[in-house]
Design a protein around this motif. Structure first.
Motif, mmCIF file in Angstrom:
data_model
loop_
_atom_site.group_PDB
_atom_site.id
_atom_site.type_symbol
_atom_site.label_atom_id
_atom_site.label_comp_id
_atom_site.label_asym_id
_atom_site.label_seq_id
_atom_site.Cartn_x
_atom_site.Cartn_y
_atom_site.Cartn_z
ATOM 1 N N ASP A 98 45.461 58.073 62.137
ATOM 2 C CA ASP A 98 44.749 59.307 62.488
ATOM 3 C C ASP A 98 43.717 59.692 61.441
ATOM 4 O O ASP A 98 43.004 60.676 61.600
ATOM 5 C CB ASP A 98 45.754 60.465 62.666
ATOM 6 N N THR A 99 43.647 58.933 60.361
ATOM 7 C CA THR A 99 42.694 59.195 59.283
ATOM 8 C C THR A 99 41.878 57.925 59.030
ATOM 9 O O THR A 99 42.279 56.834 59.442
ATOM 10 C CB THR A 99 43.425 59.599 57.990
ATOM 11 N N PRO A 100 40.739 58.039 58.339
ATOM 12 C CA PRO A 100 39.951 56.832 58.038
ATOM 13 C C PRO A 100 40.725 55.881 57.127
ATOM 14 O O PRO A 100 41.611 56.303 56.373
ATOM 15 C CB PRO A 100 38.708 57.386 57.329
ATOM 16 N N ILE A 101 40.385 54.607 57.208
ATOM 17 C CA ILE A 101 40.908 53.615 56.267
ATOM 18 C C ILE A 101 39.721 52.888 55.649
ATOM 19 O O ILE A 101 38.640 52.820 56.246
ATOM 20 C CB ILE A 101 41.873 52.607 56.930
ATOM 21 N N ALA A 102 39.915 52.386 54.443
ATOM 22 C CA ALA A 102 38.834 51.694 53.739
ATOM 23 C C ALA A 102 39.328 50.350 53.213
ATOM 24 O O ALA A 102 40.514 50.188 52.886
ATOM 25 C CB ALA A 102 38.331 52.551 52.577
ATOM 26 N N VAL A 103 38.416 49.389 53.152
ATOM 27 C CA VAL A 103 38.741 48.052 52.661
ATOM 28 C C VAL A 103 37.921 47.776 51.407
ATOM 29 O O VAL A 103 36.702 47.965 51.392
ATOM 30 C CB VAL A 103 38.435 46.976 53.720
ATOM 31 N N VAL A 104 38.585 47.348 50.354
ATOM 32 C CA VAL A 104 37.914 46.950 49.118
ATOM 33 C C VAL A 104 38.198 45.465 48.898
ATOM 34 O O VAL A 104 39.355 45.039 48.864
ATOM 35 C CB VAL A 104 38.420 47.779 47.915
ATOM 36 N N ALA A 105 37.135 44.667 48.778
ATOM 37 C CA ALA A 105 37.284 43.207 48.627
ATOM 38 C C ALA A 105 36.568 42.739 47.370
ATOM 39 O O ALA A 105 35.426 43.131 47.113
ATOM 40 C CB ALA A 105 36.717 42.496 49.848
ATOM 41 N N VAL A 106 37.238 41.912 46.599
ATOM 42 C CA VAL A 106 36.662 41.363 45.376
ATOM 43 C C VAL A 106 36.848 39.847 45.404
ATOM 44 O O VAL A 106 37.953 39.352 45.621
ATOM 45 C CB VAL A 106 37.340 41.943 44.115
ATOM 46 N N VAL A 107 35.768 39.114 45.193
ATOM 47 C CA VAL A 107 35.820 37.651 45.169
ATOM 48 C C VAL A 107 35.392 37.155 43.790
ATOM 49 O O VAL A 107 34.324 37.515 43.305
ATOM 50 C CB VAL A 107 34.903 37.043 46.257
ATOM 51 N N ASP A 108 36.255 36.362 43.180
ATOM 52 C CA ASP A 108 35.930 35.721 41.906
ATOM 53 C C ASP A 108 35.743 34.235 42.187
ATOM 54 O O ASP A 108 36.706 33.484 42.283
ATOM 55 C CB ASP A 108 37.054 35.950 40.895
ATOM 56 N N GLY A 109 34.496 33.825 42.340
ATOM 57 C CA GLY A 109 34.216 32.438 42.679
ATOM 58 C C GLY A 109 33.964 31.546 41.479
ATOM 59 O O GLY A 109 33.735 30.354 41.648
ATOM 60 N N LYS A 110 33.997 32.101 40.266
ATOM 61 C CA LYS A 110 33.661 31.317 39.080
ATOM 62 C C LYS A 110 34.856 31.022 38.194
ATOM 63 O O LYS A 110 35.025 29.901 37.720
ATOM 64 C CB LYS A 110 32.583 32.046 38.267
ATOM 65 N N ASN A 111 35.681 32.021 37.941
ATOM 66 C CA ASN A 111 36.781 31.843 36.983
ATOM 67 C C ASN A 111 38.118 31.600 37.685
ATOM 68 O O ASN A 111 38.569 30.472 37.816
ATOM 69 C CB ASN A 111 36.856 33.057 36.061
ATOM 70 N N ASP A 112 38.752 32.668 38.149
ATOM 71 C CA ASP A 112 40.051 32.526 38.805
ATOM 72 C C ASP A 112 39.930 31.935 40.198
ATOM 73 O O ASP A 112 40.894 31.416 40.749
ATOM 74 C CB ASP A 112 40.761 33.876 38.884
ATOM 75 N N ARG A 113 38.736 32.043 40.807
ATOM 76 C CA ARG A 113 38.491 31.543 42.167
ATOM 77 C C ARG A 113 39.504 32.135 43.136
ATOM 78 O O ARG A 113 40.261 31.430 43.819
ATOM 79 C CB ARG A 113 38.511 30.011 42.196
ATOM 80 N N THR A 114 39.527 33.458 43.174
ATOM 81 C CA THR A 114 40.466 34.179 44.031
ATOM 82 C C THR A 114 39.734 35.183 44.910
ATOM 83 O O THR A 114 38.607 35.585 44.621
ATOM 84 C CB THR A 114 41.505 34.949 43.197
ATOM 85 N N VAL A 115 40.401 35.565 45.984
ATOM 86 C CA VAL A 115 39.950 36.647 46.864
ATOM 87 C C VAL A 115 41.017 37.729 46.811
ATOM 88 O O VAL A 115 42.194 37.459 47.039
ATOM 89 C CB VAL A 115 39.773 36.154 48.312
ATOM 90 N N THR A 116 40.632 38.946 46.498
ATOM 91 C CA THR A 116 41.572 40.070 46.438
ATOM 92 C C THR A 116 41.094 41.163 47.386
ATOM 93 O O THR A 116 39.937 41.588 47.321
ATOM 94 C CB THR A 116 41.663 40.642 45.014
ATOM 95 N N ILE A 117 41.972 41.606 48.267
ATOM 96 C CA ILE A 117 41.605 42.637 49.244
ATOM 97 C C ILE A 117 42.649 43.744 49.218
ATOM 98 O O ILE A 117 43.864 43.476 49.250
ATOM 99 C CB ILE A 117 41.473 42.042 50.657
ATOM 100 N N LYS A 118 42.177 44.970 49.157
ATOM 101 C CA LYS A 118 43.047 46.148 49.186
ATOM 102 C C LYS A 118 42.644 47.037 50.359
ATOM 103 O O LYS A 118 41.456 47.161 50.674
ATOM 104 C CB LYS A 118 42.948 46.929 47.872
ATOM 105 N N VAL A 119 43.646 47.642 50.978
ATOM 106 C CA VAL A 119 43.408 48.546 52.106
ATOM 107 C C VAL A 119 43.875 49.942 51.701
ATOM 108 O O VAL A 119 45.025 50.121 51.269
ATOM 109 C CB VAL A 119 44.168 48.072 53.366
#
Length: 237
Positions: A98-119
């Motif tokens: 019933d309320t807005p939701i937001a997505v935060v995404a961070v991609v580290d393609g050089k060092n850790d080579r990870t994708v991190t997503i928070k809702v």
């Protein structure tokens, strides 16, 4: 990153990312196409869609469109992947809160080579996790297709399209109270995921050319008795 959805609003990763082409700035990377890995613009984007999928289902967000890959991948647990393709499978979710939701995404393609997503959304008083149960893992019953590759050495072989087992898993959903850490109720069957078997395609080198049998350089003459000489066997190949 930074996407905000109002209640009831849907979001498509294919719509947001647009067509993956070199003209639109995408670089080549490994992707699955027609049963094999190929270098194609935007290859590897499914790591983003799969990570997003896991973050959303842990946040109890409604998934409206999702497909798994042709075979399991190494960067997420089997059964928790979400494939996308330009003009093909999409991944779509909907804000069922019933309320807005937001997505935060961070991609580290050089060092850790990870994708991190928070809702971000309404506060939850429990945590959600998923457990994968292996049900079947069976080799293909069919033999691989065979093609001849003149570039290979005689009797050499290599897989053109990899061979994959028939795999089926059950994905169980588990809720635990944030404060006590105790499980809430019984675990729930979230989904059953089935990956088809692929017999694969094997390329082989050409057969080595056989050596012909030795043959005389001239026809034999008649025997001393005047009778014709016995016929020679023809050379085999």
């Amino acid at each position: 990153n930074g996407t905000v959805l109002q209640p009831g609003e849907k979001w498509s990763i294919n719509d947001a990312a647009g067509p993956r082409t070199k003209e639109t700035g995408w670089k080549d990377a490994a992707g699955i196409n027609n049963g094999k890995y190929v270098e194609e613009p935007g290859g590897g984007i499914c790591q983003v869609s799969s990570t997003l999928y896991i973050a959303l289902i842990k946040s109890e967000v409604k998934i409206t469109t999702r497909s798994h890959h042709s075979w399991p991948l190494g960067y997420v647990p089997t059964g928790l992947d979400a494939t996308i393709s330009t003009g093909g499978p999409d991944f779509v979710f909907q804000n069922n809160y019933d309320t807005p939701i937001a997505v935060v995404a961070v991609v580290d393609g050089k060092n850790d080579r990870t994708v991190t997503i928070k809702v971000y959304g309404p506060k939850m008083d429990y945590d959600v996790s998923f457990e994968v149960e292996d049900v079947k893992d069976e080799e293909p019953t069919e033999s691989p297709a065979i093609t001849v590759d003149p570039e290979l050495k005689p009797e050499a072989s290599q897989w053109v399209k990899p061979r994959h087992n028939f795999i089926q898993v059950k994905v169980w959903k588990i809720k635990k109270d944030k404060q006590s850490g105790k499980q809430i109720g019984e675990k729930e069957l979230y989904s059953t995921e089935t990956y088809k078997a692929f017999p694969g395609t094997l390329a082989v080198g050409p057969s080595p050319s056989p050596s012909p049998s030795e043959a005389p350089s001239a026809a034999p003459s008649a025997s001393p008795s005047g009778e014709p000489a016995p016929a020679l066997p023809s050379a085999s190949s």
